[in-house]
Enzyme design. Structure first.
Site, PDB file in Angstrom:
ATOM      1  N   LYS A  38      21.452  57.082  51.633  1.00 45.40           N
ATOM      2  CA  LYS A  38      21.324  57.579  50.263  1.00 45.40           C
ATOM      3  C   LYS A  38      22.405  57.018  49.337  1.00 45.40           C
ATOM      4  CE  LYS A  38      23.192  62.122  51.404  1.00 45.40           C
ATOM      5  NZ  LYS A  38      24.622  61.926  51.273  1.00 45.40           N
ATOM      6  N   ARG A  50      24.926  70.847  48.528  1.00 40.57           N
ATOM      7  CA  ARG A  50      24.838  70.897  49.978  1.00 40.57           C
ATOM      8  C   ARG A  50      24.222  72.205  50.472  1.00 40.57           C
ATOM      9  NH1 ARG A  50      27.287  66.831  52.566  1.00 40.57           N
ATOM     10  NH2 ARG A  50      29.035  65.831  51.542  1.00 40.57           N
ATOM     11  N   ARG A  94      27.281  49.726  63.922  1.00 42.57           N
ATOM     12  CA  ARG A  94      28.312  49.594  62.904  1.00 42.57           C
ATOM     13  C   ARG A  94      29.653  49.271  63.556  1.00 42.57           C
ATOM     14  NH1 ARG A  94      27.969  54.416  58.758  1.00 42.57           N
ATOM     15  NH2 ARG A  94      28.962  55.628  60.370  1.00 42.57           N
ATOM     16  N   ARG A 152      33.834  52.802  66.092  1.00 47.98           N
ATOM     17  CA  ARG A 152      34.507  54.097  66.040  1.00 47.98           C
ATOM     18  C   ARG A 152      33.823  55.066  66.999  1.00 47.98           C
ATOM     19  NH1 ARG A 152      34.248  55.603  59.864  1.00 47.98           N
ATOM     20  NH2 ARG A 152      33.688  57.482  60.975  1.00 47.98           N
ATOM     21  N   ARG A 158      25.405  64.689  65.439  1.00 44.12           N
ATOM     22  CA  ARG A 158      25.764  64.877  64.040  1.00 44.12           C
ATOM     23  C   ARG A 158      24.512  64.900  63.153  1.00 44.12           C
ATOM     24  NH1 ARG A 158      29.796  60.522  62.545  1.00 44.12           N
ATOM     25  NH2 ARG A 158      27.911  59.319  62.280  1.00 44.12           N
TER      26      ARG A 158
END
Ligand SMILES: [Zn+2]
Length: 214
Positions: A13, A88, A122, A155, A166
């Site tokens: 987004k 949120r 990533r 990471r 998540r």
């Protein structure tokens, strides 16, 4: 034109909002950026945010709404804005409704596997934190940052099993907000099921939804 972009972390987004902003001539407003700006400028609200974050707490709905309101009152928002990272919660959404009439709420419904693949490919520079992607945004030399020559690594929170947890957590939190906007009749859903789709495809879909021709 007043737009809210919704989606889990990794849904893209932020990327789409930043590409839409110049096309629509309205600012891309990310809550994270506003928090950081207020803290850097040591504004009254910034100090409150900093204290909250230092104490390891979440910034309250009231304080978040205050900061957003201040930002939306700035002259560059006269023609509208694209909000990213706010609201949120349904409570924040109600707060937003009191200060602005939102035209479109766009939910990027991205297949979990696509996000996991995007996140788990990533790689981040240890030194300057630049993000690359081993699938479609490769550094010139494998394992080395183009900008500073630093070492690239994955990471821990970009590992697939952690990313999956998540995403599921994010989806759970997003649900009441989607219900809120669905009941108001302004929710538009964009489904993304292909990892290899370039961002332009979705940017164009969003332009179509908001009635702007390229
Ligand atoms: Zn670097």
């Amino acid at each position: 034109m007043k737009i809210v972009m919704l989606g889990v972390k990794g849904s893209g987004k932020g990327t789409y909002a930043s590409r839409l902003s110049p096309l629509l001539g309205i600012p891309h407003i990310s809550t994270g950026d506003i928090f950081r700006e207020n803290i850097a400028k040591k504004t009254e609200l910034g100090k409150m945010v900093e204290e909250t974050l230092k104490a390891g707490k979440f910034v309250s709905d009231e304080l978040t709404i205050k900061i957003i309101k201040e930002r939306l009152d700035e002259p560059d928002c006269e023609k509208g804005f694209i909000l990213d990272g706010f609201p949120r919660t349904p409570k924040q959404a109600e707060g937003l409704d009191k200060i602005e009439n939102i035209d479109f709420v766009i939910f990027l419904d991205v297949l979990e596997d696509v996000i996991v693949r995007r996140i788990s490919t990533r790689i981040t520079c240890k030194k300057c934190k630049t993000i690359y992607n081993s699938a479609n945004l490769k550094p010139k030399k494998e394992g080395v940052c183009d900008k500073c020559g630093g070492e690239l690594y994955q990471r821990d929170d970009d590992k697939p099993e952690i990313a999956r947890k998540r995403i599921e957590e994010d989806e759970k939190n997003l649900k009441p907000l989607l219900d809120y906007y669905r009941s108001k009749g302004i929710l538009k859903v964009i489904k993304c099921a292909n990892f290899d789709d370039p961002p332009e495809i979705y940017v164009n879909k969003i332009l179509e939804i908001v009635g702007v021709k390229k």
